[in-house]
Motif scaffolding. Structure first.
Motif, mmCIF file in Angstrom:
data_model
loop_
_atom_site.group_PDB
_atom_site.id
_atom_site.type_symbol
_atom_site.label_atom_id
_atom_site.label_comp_id
_atom_site.label_asym_id
_atom_site.label_seq_id
_atom_site.Cartn_x
_atom_site.Cartn_y
_atom_site.Cartn_z
ATOM 1 N N GLU A 280 0.833 -1.203 0.000
ATOM 2 C CA GLU A 280 0.000 0.000 0.000
ATOM 3 C C GLU A 280 0.868 1.253 0.000
ATOM 4 O OE1 GLU A 280 -3.904 1.721 2.417
ATOM 5 O OE2 GLU A 280 -2.423 0.500 3.491
ATOM 6 N N ILE A 281 0.451 2.255 -0.760
ATOM 7 C CA ILE A 281 1.121 3.549 -0.801
ATOM 8 C C ILE A 281 0.152 4.589 -0.271
ATOM 9 C CG2 ILE A 281 2.140 5.304 -2.306
ATOM 10 C CD1 ILE A 281 2.913 3.056 -4.217
ATOM 11 N N ASN A 282 0.652 5.456 0.596
ATOM 12 C CA ASN A 282 -0.200 6.518 1.147
ATOM 13 C C ASN A 282 -0.397 7.592 0.079
ATOM 14 O OD1 ASN A 282 -1.448 8.578 2.530
ATOM 15 N ND2 ASN A 282 -0.141 8.436 4.331
ATOM 16 N N PRO A 283 -1.609 7.733 -0.465
ATOM 17 C CA PRO A 283 -1.832 8.684 -1.564
ATOM 18 C C PRO A 283 -1.728 10.137 -1.133
ATOM 19 C CG PRO A 283 -3.910 7.764 -0.841
ATOM 20 C CD PRO A 283 -2.842 7.015 -0.107
ATOM 21 N N PHE A 284 -1.783 10.398 0.179
ATOM 22 C CA PHE A 284 -1.715 11.766 0.664
ATOM 23 C C PHE A 284 -0.388 12.064 1.354
ATOM 24 C CE2 PHE A 284 -6.278 11.362 0.079
ATOM 25 C CZ PHE A 284 -6.613 12.598 -0.442
ATOM 26 N N ALA A 285 0.633 11.245 1.115
ATOM 27 C CA ALA A 285 1.927 11.440 1.770
ATOM 28 C C ALA A 285 2.507 12.815 1.471
ATOM 29 C CB ALA A 285 2.898 10.340 1.349
ATOM 30 N N GLU A 286 2.392 13.261 0.209
ATOM 31 C CA GLU A 286 2.956 14.552 -0.161
ATOM 32 C C GLU A 286 2.163 15.708 0.436
ATOM 33 O OE1 GLU A 286 3.453 14.913 -4.339
ATOM 34 O OE2 GLU A 286 4.915 13.274 -4.477
ATOM 35 N N SER A 287 0.957 15.458 0.878
ATOM 36 C CA SER A 287 0.130 16.504 1.486
ATOM 37 C C SER A 287 0.344 16.609 2.991
ATOM 38 C CB SER A 287 -1.351 16.218 1.221
ATOM 39 O OG SER A 287 -1.614 16.139 -0.157
ATOM 40 N N SER A 288 1.200 15.751 3.533
ATOM 41 C CA SER A 288 1.395 15.691 4.979
ATOM 42 C C SER A 288 2.678 16.397 5.385
ATOM 43 C CB SER A 288 1.439 14.231 5.444
ATOM 44 O OG SER A 288 0.255 13.558 5.060
ATOM 45 N N ASP A 289 2.606 17.148 6.463
ATOM 46 C CA ASP A 289 3.756 17.862 7.019
ATOM 47 C C ASP A 289 4.424 16.952 8.040
ATOM 48 O OD1 ASP A 289 5.569 19.557 8.164
ATOM 49 O OD2 ASP A 289 4.092 20.996 8.930
ATOM 50 N N MET A 290 5.520 16.324 7.628
ATOM 51 C CA MET A 290 6.219 15.377 8.505
ATOM 52 C C MET A 290 7.204 16.076 9.440
ATOM 53 S SD MET A 290 4.632 12.812 7.341
ATOM 54 C CE MET A 290 5.420 11.506 8.287
ATOM 55 N N ASP A 291 7.383 17.384 9.275
ATOM 56 C CA ASP A 291 8.383 18.110 10.067
ATOM 57 C C ASP A 291 7.832 18.670 11.364
ATOM 58 O OD1 ASP A 291 10.335 17.700 8.088
ATOM 59 O OD2 ASP A 291 9.671 19.469 6.968
ATOM 60 N N PHE A 292 6.518 18.857 11.439
ATOM 61 C CA PHE A 292 5.951 19.505 12.621
ATOM 62 C C PHE A 292 5.944 18.571 13.827
ATOM 63 C CE2 PHE A 292 2.362 20.484 15.429
ATOM 64 C CZ PHE A 292 2.678 21.794 15.779
ATOM 65 N N VAL A 293 6.561 19.019 14.904
ATOM 66 C CA VAL A 293 6.511 18.340 16.204
ATOM 67 C C VAL A 293 6.193 19.417 17.237
ATOM 68 C CG1 VAL A 293 7.737 16.973 17.930
ATOM 69 C CG2 VAL A 293 8.205 16.623 15.491
ATOM 70 N N PRO A 294 5.052 19.351 17.894
ATOM 71 C CA PRO A 294 4.665 20.436 18.802
ATOM 72 C C PRO A 294 5.541 20.509 20.043
ATOM 73 C CG PRO A 294 3.156 18.591 19.038
ATOM 74 C CD PRO A 294 4.058 18.264 17.878
ATOM 75 N N ASP A 295 5.750 21.723 20.527
ATOM 76 C CA ASP A 295 6.419 21.890 21.819
ATOM 77 C C ASP A 295 5.547 21.348 22.943
ATOM 78 O OD1 ASP A 295 8.663 23.320 20.718
ATOM 79 O OD2 ASP A 295 7.379 25.094 20.586
ATOM 80 N N ILE A 296 4.240 21.532 22.793
ATOM 81 C CA ILE A 296 3.274 21.044 23.779
ATOM 82 C C ILE A 296 2.339 20.069 23.079
ATOM 83 C CG2 ILE A 296 1.417 21.642 25.378
ATOM 84 C CD1 ILE A 296 2.659 24.458 25.558
ATOM 85 N N ALA A 297 2.370 18.802 23.475
ATOM 86 C CA ALA A 297 1.441 17.801 22.932
ATOM 87 C C ALA A 297 0.175 17.864 23.785
ATOM 88 C CB ALA A 297 2.064 16.416 22.980
ATOM 89 N N ILE A 298 -0.826 18.555 23.284
ATOM 90 C CA ILE A 298 -2.022 18.810 24.078
ATOM 91 C C ILE A 298 -2.847 17.535 24.244
ATOM 92 C CG2 ILE A 298 -3.502 19.471 22.118
ATOM 93 C CD1 ILE A 298 -4.557 21.777 23.958
ATOM 94 N N ARG A 299 -3.367 17.353 25.437
ATOM 95 C CA ARG A 299 -4.213 16.204 25.744
ATOM 96 C C ARG A 299 -5.684 16.601 25.614
ATOM 97 N NH1 ARG A 299 -0.794 16.854 29.878
ATOM 98 N NH2 ARG A 299 -2.507 17.461 31.275
#
Length: 304
Positions: A118-137
């Motif tokens: 399987e290939i993710n058809p929306f891979a290019e539409s995804s921002d893989m760089d964002f990592v939040p400073d605060i992972a909100i619960r």
């Protein structure tokens, strides 16, 4: 109501921050397409000290408009609803410019593991760089000067999708989970229909008074609109079951009938939406297939 009544009227006012509530401004990025409608909405919440919700895509004009609207005000937090490239990429640049903390559910991830081949058809539409400073619960509140935003986790469109409730206002920033102009794209493996429906029930139970989405105008009567969205999805599910019962065993055949009145440019996304429904139906034991669910599998009703 047989489904949601969609509102296609929306004036984007590109380049200008317009007031949409007490202490709330909206700026719309000039990135219109069949998935973003007139463009991505960024919101500024607060007075002299503010939070920015969904800074948007890497777009120079939109960045300059944001900075102009923020002039003279301190930005303390940057909230990101989810990691599609029309919502989150500008967060990094805005953070470098302002020193604000980023807030989100977490980095991008699929709702389920990729199946073999399987290939993710929306891979290019995804921002893989964002990592939040605060992972909100879920239910966690983050406050600033005169504002408080509470995380309302709403997986479905993506695994890390979050809405944000402005405390004391009855307003929910619903991002891409609920929009006034159209239904939400739920496309595996990024999206999950079972998660989306559970999140929809969660918002129905909240009974917010106003929804401010990531694209298009506000949802001014959330309760009937949310019930209409749920009905729409259930009707679409029943249409899929009926197509399988009629002998349309492939998703391509189902899309040709069910979405015959929809712009063909959207048929690829429609096929993934059908797949999302079928995955849910298979998990519930109503549909079976000759292989794991995919766009090329052949489907039949369980026990048929």
């Amino acid at each position: 109501m047989s489904g949601a009544n969609f509102d296609l009227f929306f004036e984007p006012a590109y380049g200008r921050a317009i007031s949409v509530g007490d202490g709330i401004q909206r700026l719309t990025a000039n990135n219109p397409n069949p998935f973003t409608f007139r463009g991505t909405n960024s919101y500024i919440v607060g007075g002299s000290s503010v939070a920015v919700i969904d800074p948007g895509p890497q777009d120079e004009a939109h960045f300059k408009a944001l900075m102009a609207a923020l002039s003279g005000r301190q930005v303390t937090h940057i909230f990101v609803s989810h990691t599609h490239r029309d919502h989150s990429p500008l967060a990094g640049r805005l953070q470098r410019e302002t020193g604000a903390l980023t807030v989100g559910e977490g980095p991008h991830r699929p709702s389920r593991p990729l199946r073999e081949g399987e290939i993710n058809p929306f891979a290019e539409s995804s921002d893989m760089d964002f990592v939040p400073d605060i992972a909100i619960r879920d239910g966690q509140t983050i406050s600033g000067d005169g504002w408080a935003l509470t995380g309302v986790l709403t997986p479905g469109h993506t695994a890390n999708h979050a809405a944000f409730a402005l405390e004391g206002s009855g307003i929910l920033f619903s991002a891409d989970h609920v929009m006034a102009w159209a239904t939400t794209v739920v496309a595996p493996p990024d999206g999950s229909m079972a998660d989306y429906m559970a999140s929809l029930d969660k918002l129905i139970a909240r009974n917010d008074g106003l929804l401010l989405p990531g694209h298009g105008g506000p949802v001014t009567t959330p309760a009937p609109f949310l019930r209409g969205l749920k009905t729409h999805r259930r009707l679409r599910e029943r249409a899929i079951v009926e197509r399988i019962r009629a002998g349309d065993g492939t998703i391509a055949k189902m899309v040709e009938v069910i979405y015959r009145d929809v712009d063909r440019r959207l048929h690829g996304a429609a096929a993934l939406s059908v797949l999302a429904h079928i995955e849910d139906l298979m998990e519930r034991g109503e549909v079976t297939a000759d292989r794991p669910p995919s766009l090329v599998a052949h489907y039949r009703l369980a026990g048929g």
